[in-house]
Design an enzyme around this catalytic site. Structure first.
Site, PDB file in Angstrom:
ATOM      1  N   ASN A 413       9.483 -14.671  12.446  1.00 47.49           N
ATOM      2  CA  ASN A 413       8.113 -15.110  12.687  1.00 47.49           C
ATOM      3  C   ASN A 413       7.957 -15.589  14.130  1.00 47.49           C
ATOM      4  OD1 ASN A 413       5.332 -16.147  11.717  1.00 47.49           O
ATOM      5  ND2 ASN A 413       6.245 -17.931  12.700  1.00 47.49           N
ATOM      6  N   GLU A 414       7.237 -14.832  14.939  1.00 49.25           N
ATOM      7  CA  GLU A 414       6.729 -15.198  16.263  1.00 49.25           C
ATOM      8  C   GLU A 414       7.779 -15.330  17.358  1.00 49.25           C
ATOM      9  OE1 GLU A 414       2.488 -17.264  15.018  1.00 49.25           O
ATOM     10  OE2 GLU A 414       4.037 -18.552  15.876  1.00 49.25           O
ATOM     11  N   ASN A 415       9.042 -15.000  17.091  1.00 46.02           N
ATOM     12  CA  ASN A 415      10.060 -15.216  18.119  1.00 46.02           C
ATOM     13  C   ASN A 415      10.043 -14.158  19.213  1.00 46.02           C
ATOM     14  OD1 ASN A 415      10.813 -17.448  16.689  1.00 46.02           O
ATOM     15  ND2 ASN A 415      12.529 -16.460  15.674  1.00 46.02           N
ATOM     16  N   GLY A 418       7.225 -15.243  21.194  1.00 48.37           N
ATOM     17  CA  GLY A 418       7.580 -16.459  21.915  1.00 48.37           C
ATOM     18  C   GLY A 418       8.392 -16.170  23.165  1.00 48.37           C
ATOM     19  N   SER A 459       6.935 -10.513  13.197  1.00 50.09           N
ATOM     20  CA  SER A 459       5.498 -10.673  13.062  1.00 50.09           C
ATOM     21  C   SER A 459       5.087 -11.781  14.024  1.00 50.09           C
ATOM     22  CB  SER A 459       5.134 -11.056  11.629  1.00 50.09           C
ATOM     23  OG  SER A 459       3.750 -11.171  11.453  1.00 50.09           O
TER      24      SER A 459
END
Length: 803
Positions: A413-415, A418, A459
């Site tokens: 999730n979002e890494n 990021g 994602s």
């Protein structure tokens, strides 16, 4: 046959020289709560009072002897832990069996011939994380807690919707397994279907005792009347079962969910040594990521049917996850399905849920998108974490792959986003951060163990570094700028290919707040309300969202609470209506989030006490098979009819230009036909379009019991009449606990809402936000409010009022 003894009783945990009774499965917080030694961390500001628990070591003890184990003539005894949270040292009769450092794995130890005291000592998760950080070096993180250094539920360390309650303990069952000769170590069912012909390919691995080595054994399997039998000379065998005529498993709304029992038996001659049973379903699942004129898509294709996903994100249902029973899973997922949801994404900062979760999804037709457990941080790829990550992935892929509801493995999730956007690159200075997991290790594990399912690296993710990770034209997209900085009408500005996160906050239900904040005078900025608001400037964003559309409620908490619920429901509906209107370019939405892990202001549709917010009812409307909306077009509002049902939609729609004084200006009826799984756009006829900027007229469209409104201006600029309506309470049949609240409107009544928990904490209503035109009537069925007077019902009703 293998003999199993569950070790649920007889445990103790030491605390300040005392031995407290302990529950297994459980955790130290549940044990301390049961002993009355800590306050409930969910109430008031008690979270702060229990912070010390997560910073201490804890030892659990019990005896293992003949009375515990039962007399056994088996050759081998294994001690099996299904979940140890997290860094543990296991000692039996003074002999160290092993050490663990992963909450998300099963551990097995050979304890043959051993008896005596069993000690399981859990180090502080903070100490374990500090030790790993010292070995791997520092990595950036969006929260000030060290969850990236320990294979533990990240949300234990707090999130923008969750408390910091750092647990320890045996959070899943513990058992002894007595066995001889051989046992079934694991079974991987590869389930495929071609037309109506199903195939189950069973990859079976065995473990043998010394006496069983080389011994000729047999593995027998059955499913749906088909059977196969193979000799097992070594420790790996494959059985193939072909079933000529199977019924397909479908997501809810597309068909039924037939499930088939698979049974595997390990035999020594005709004597059974071990068995394995699961349920499977036959369906094909593909993920179409092909390039097209808009970019590259992200469309689920089930049994050849292209699907617009109507999804929600799922977080752990309790920050103390051992408290989530199969019954609680079932209740929460039935609530989810009742909102016309067809996919649940298990988010990467939580856990691989219990089998009961996936069993319920199988039966309810809820597709599952399963994240691997990485979220919002750079994760070291060095040892000791790398080996743990691979073992965890292998363990859970094999455990979950029988479930037909599981449709996607997702790396994180979002890494990936990021790394590109959150200023990680410079502080990382070339150090590992997780990319090797998401683009290397995890897809390799999935391809090896579960090749029947798709894998996505993250994602959001655009499919390759050729595009920005959160590019709306490629792959999955997270839409958070709107909640963080903009008005929800900004959702109308783009058409992502697949929206896997977006959302808007609102407080919990009134009764939930009253329970969680005992004795507090509720206000938007009261101490308890602020403590139960974990988002950065969360209340500021709530207030900004309200004030863009309504007059400020100032010091009226009840009004503020109502308006924040209205804005949450409208915001999410605005996004879904727009993106559904652009099917098939946009192929799905996954709302953040369906549930909560404690009583909190958050993005959830079901609050921490299990009460439905108005958003839940709104999801039921906007996720229904048939959706009627008015969307902005180049020449004014356009009528959009979205038909995701299996049959064509053939009907009439009535459009009315109404005045705020209750009179009808113009009325038009149009016939239409929308094929199955398609969208029809029709410009609103000029005679029913309100003038741009008009404050005293609005457009209403009705078709088959569905309604949508278009106001030319925002609510606070619109000349709403003072709402006038009559209300009556009617008992339903002989059940005095169930009533109908009958509301008859004399004026336009916009977003009428009955908050049932204001009548009684257990009361529920079957409707959310309702808009009535002058002369219309509605019935709201309420359960659990028997004996409540009419004045209380009137006080529980809210609607939009003039600015």
């Amino acid at each position: 046959m293998k003999h199993i003894v569950q070790l649920t009783e007889g445990w103790h945990v030491s605390h300040e020289g005392r031995l407290l009774q302990a529950r297994v499965p459980g955790c130290v917080h549940t044990d301390l709560l049961a002993a009355g030694l800590i306050p409930d961390p969910f109430l008031g500001t008690n979270e702060r009072e229990v912070a010390w628990v997560g910073r201490r070591a804890w030892t659990y003890t019990r005896r293992l002897d003949d009375a515990t184990c039962g007399s056994t003539s088996h050759e081998r005894t294994d001690l099996v832990f299904e979940g140890l949270d997290t860094a543990a040292r296991i000692v039996l009769a003074g002999q160290e069996l092993g050490r663990t450092r992963n909450m998300h794995r099963t551990y097995r130890f050979d304890v043959t011939g051993l008896a005596g005291e069993l000690d399981v000592t859990f180090a502080s998760a903070y100490d374990e994380a500090a030790s790993v950080k010292a070995q791997t070096g520092e990595r950036p993180n969006v929260y000030p807690e060290p969850f990236q250094y320990i294979r533990k539920m990240a949300a234990n360390f707090g999130w923008d919707w969750g408390p910091t309650v750092v647990t320890a303990g045996m959070w899943r069952p513990v058992r002894l397994e007595h066995w001889s000769t051989a046992r079934i170590e694991r079974v991987r069912p590869l389930v495929t279907v071609d037309g109506t012909r199903g195939r189950v390919e069973l990859r079976v691995d065995l473990e043998r005792t010394a006496s069983g080595t080389g011994r000729p054994l047999t593995v027998h399997a059955t499913v749906a009347g088909a059977a196969a039998r193979v000799d097992a000379a070594d420790n790996a065998v494959t059985l193939v079962l072909d079933i000529p005529d199977v019924r397909l498993w479908w997501p809810r709304g597309y068909g039924e969910q037939p499930l088939y029992d698979v049974e595997v038996t390990l035999l020594d001659g005709e004597g059974a040594l071990d068995g394995w049973q699961r349920r499977v379903g036959f369906r094909s699942i593909e993920l179409d990521r092909a390039a097209d004129q808009h970019g590259s898509g992200f469309t689920f294709v089930v049994n050849g049917e292209r699907i617009f996903v109507r999804g929600v994100n799922w977080i752990p249902d309790d920050v103390l996850p051992s408290r989530v029973s199969p019954e609680r899973y079932r209740t929460r997922l039935e609530q989810t399905a009742a909102a016309n949801v067809d996919l649940v994404r298990v988010w990467g900062g939580g856990i691989y849920e219990d089998d009961a979760f996936y069993d319920a999804c199988d039966e309810l037709g809820l597709m599952v998108w399963q994240d691997f457990l990485f979220a919002c941080a750079a994760y070291p790829e060095e040892q000791p974490l790398r080996g743990e990550v691979e073992a965890e992935a292998r363990d859970n892929v094999v455990r979950l792959m029988p479930h037909p509801s599981l449709v996607l493995w997702n790396g994180n999730n979002e890494n990936l986003w990021g790394f590109r956007d959150w200023d990680w690159e410079q502080p990382l200075a070339g150090n590992s951060w997780g990319e090797g997991y998401y683009l290397g290790l995890l897809p390799r594990v999935v391809a090896e163990l579960d090749p029947t399912r798709a894998y996505s690296a993250g994602s959001p993710w655009s499919g390759a570094w050729d595009h920005h990770p959160n590019d709306p034209d490629h792959g999955t997209y997270h839409s958070w700028e709107v909640w963080n900085r903009q008005d929800y009408t900004e959702y109308l500005k783009n058409v992502p290919r697949f929206v896997s996160e977006f959302g808007w906050q609102a407080p919990a239900a009134f009764a939930t707040l009253r329970r969680a904040l005992p004795g507090e005078d509720l206000a938007a900025d009261s101490p308890g309300m602020l403590h139960h608001q974990k988002a950065d400037n969360g209340n500021g964003k709530l207030n900004r969202g309200v004030e863009r559309h309504f007059a400020s409620p100032e010091n009226d908490f009840d009004r503020w609470h109502y308006l924040t619920q209205v804005v949450q429901a409208r915001a999410v509906a605005t996004g879904i209506e727009h993106w559904r209107a652009n099917w098939p370019r946009c192929a799905g939405t996954i709302v953040w989030q369906i549930n909560d892990c404690w009583p909190v202001s958050s993005w959830s549709a079901i609050d921490g006490d299990g009460r439905l917010k108005p958003l839940h009812h709104e999801l039921r409307r906007v996720y229904a098979d048939r959706l009627l909306t008015l969307q902005p077009g180049p020449d004014g509002p356009e009528l959009v009819l979205d038909n995701q049902a299996t049959e064509p939609w053939d009907s009439d729609v009535t459009l009315r230009l109404m005045r705020t004084d209750g009179t009808l200006a113009t009325r038009v009826s149009l016939g239409f036909t929308v094929p199955a799984r398609e969208v029809l756009r029709l410009p609103a006829p000029p005679e029913v379009r309100p003038e741009a900027g008009a404050t005293k007229e609005y457009l209403v469209a009705d078709a088959d019991g569905l309604r949508t409104l278009h106001l030319p201006v925002r609510d606070k600029e619109f000349d709403y009449p003072a709402p006038r309506f009559d209300m009556a309470v009617e008992t339903v049949g002989q059940d005095r606990d169930t009533v109908d609240v009958v509301v008859s409107a004399h004026t336009l009544v916009r977003d009428l809402l009955l908050q049932p928990d204001r009548l009684a904490p257990r009361a529920t209503a079957d409707r959310g936000l309702i808009t009535l035109l002058p002369g219309e009537q509605t019935r709201i069925r309420v359960h659990g409010a028997g004996g409540v007077g009419a004045n209380a019902f009137r006080a529980a009703l809210f609607c939009v009022e003039p600015a």
